[in-house]
Design a protein around this motif. Structure first.
Motif, mmCIF file in Angstrom:
data_model
loop_
_atom_site.group_PDB
_atom_site.id
_atom_site.type_symbol
_atom_site.label_atom_id
_atom_site.label_comp_id
_atom_site.label_asym_id
_atom_site.label_seq_id
_atom_site.Cartn_x
_atom_site.Cartn_y
_atom_site.Cartn_z
ATOM 1 N N ILE A 18 34.089 15.978 15.323
ATOM 2 C CA ILE A 18 33.196 14.895 15.182
ATOM 3 C C ILE A 18 34.211 13.806 15.436
ATOM 4 O O ILE A 18 33.905 12.651 16.005
ATOM 5 N N LEU A 19 35.208 13.753 14.441
ATOM 6 C CA LEU A 19 36.048 12.639 14.294
ATOM 7 C C LEU A 19 36.756 12.120 16.037
ATOM 8 O O LEU A 19 36.870 11.197 16.195
ATOM 9 N N LYS A 20 37.163 13.178 16.388
ATOM 10 C CA LYS A 20 37.767 13.060 17.947
ATOM 11 C C LYS A 20 36.681 12.508 18.910
ATOM 12 O O LYS A 20 37.012 11.552 19.735
ATOM 13 N N LEU A 21 35.509 12.996 18.810
ATOM 14 C CA LEU A 21 34.451 12.607 19.498
ATOM 15 C C LEU A 21 34.109 11.042 19.399
ATOM 16 O O LEU A 21 33.726 10.313 20.222
ATOM 17 N N GLN A 22 33.867 10.604 18.015
ATOM 18 C CA GLN A 22 33.737 9.498 17.461
ATOM 19 C C GLN A 22 34.862 8.635 18.116
ATOM 20 O O GLN A 22 34.481 7.351 18.608
ATOM 21 N N VAL A 59 24.950 18.166 14.649
ATOM 22 C CA VAL A 59 26.043 18.122 15.809
ATOM 23 C C VAL A 59 25.441 18.719 17.105
ATOM 24 O O VAL A 59 24.182 19.559 16.962
ATOM 25 N N ALA A 60 25.668 18.334 18.207
ATOM 26 C CA ALA A 60 25.075 19.013 19.595
ATOM 27 C C ALA A 60 26.350 19.539 20.372
ATOM 28 O O ALA A 60 27.128 18.887 20.510
ATOM 29 N N ARG A 61 25.917 20.817 20.544
ATOM 30 C CA ARG A 61 26.994 21.596 21.108
ATOM 31 C C ARG A 61 26.781 22.057 22.658
ATOM 32 O O ARG A 61 25.673 22.476 22.731
ATOM 33 N N LEU A 62 27.551 22.138 23.402
ATOM 34 C CA LEU A 62 27.706 22.711 24.773
ATOM 35 C C LEU A 62 28.525 23.786 24.737
ATOM 36 O O LEU A 62 29.583 23.622 24.864
ATOM 37 N N GLY A 63 28.309 24.943 24.384
ATOM 38 C CA GLY A 63 29.080 26.204 24.512
ATOM 39 C C GLY A 63 29.621 25.847 23.077
ATOM 40 O O GLY A 63 28.902 25.675 21.887
ATOM 41 N N ASP A 64 30.964 25.814 22.861
ATOM 42 C CA ASP A 64 31.632 25.840 21.642
ATOM 43 C C ASP A 64 31.973 24.100 21.309
ATOM 44 O O ASP A 64 32.540 23.947 20.424
ATOM 45 N N GLU A 65 31.949 23.453 22.383
ATOM 46 C CA GLU A 65 32.322 21.944 22.315
ATOM 47 C C GLU A 65 31.332 21.224 21.708
ATOM 48 O O GLU A 65 30.181 21.174 22.011
#
Length: 167
Positions: A18-22, A59-65
């Motif tokens: 989450i922090l990296k995506l943020q 969180v929303a995931r696309l596969g494991d991401e």
């Protein structure tokens, strides 16, 4: 066969993702306002973990991401304060932000008065964004949020607070 996006509760194992995506998602906000010291870009991993511990996140995931996330916390006055709704730039404009808002609202409405959320039912949902963040404002208004306040934080940024009544 394509992957579908799944939405679930965030947990401690998601914090680093989450922090990296943020950090990625708030680059455009920092550029828009000319301010790279905004809190989402300076938040520590421990700070994010504390937010997850004190409130609730999705969180929303696309596969494991992890491709999207949102956090919220119910205050003692019955206000659910929604924060840091983020969607990976390549996944924007596909309805994920709206799905996360719906999910966070549903969580607080359905868990009121239970062991998960012993506090009373929420009275309102509230969030904020910058005055130039047109995409954010458009999304929030489309989900029934109305502007209730503005606060000038400096010459380049005015925060717009929006809220809606809980159902």
């Amino acid at each position: 066969m394509g992957l579908s996006v799944t939405i679930s509760a965030a947990d401690a194992a998601d914090a680093e993702h989450i922090l990296k995506l943020q950090y990625l998602c708030y680059q455009s906000e920092a550029e828009l306002y000319g301010d790279w010291s905004i809190e989402p870009l300076t938040q520590s991993l421990d700070g994010l973990r504390a937010e997850l511990d004190e409130g609730y996140g999705l969180v929303a995931r696309l596969g494991d991401e992890v491709v999207a996330s949102v956090r919220a916390k119910l205050d003692e006055d019955g206000t659910v304060r929604i924060a840091k709704l983020i969607v990976h730039p390549r996944m924007q404009r596909h309805g994920l932000g709206g799905r996360l808002l719906d999910g966070i609202e549903r969580h607080f409405a359905e868990t009121a008065g239970t062991a998960v959320q012993p506090a009373p039912s929420p009275k309102r949902f509230q969030l904020f964004t910058g005055h130039r963040s047109e995409g954010n404002l458009r999304l929030y208004r489309s989900k029934g949020y109305a502007q209730v306040a503005t606060r000038e934080l400096g010459p380049k940024l005015t925060l717009v607070t929006l809220e809606k009544a809980a159902a």
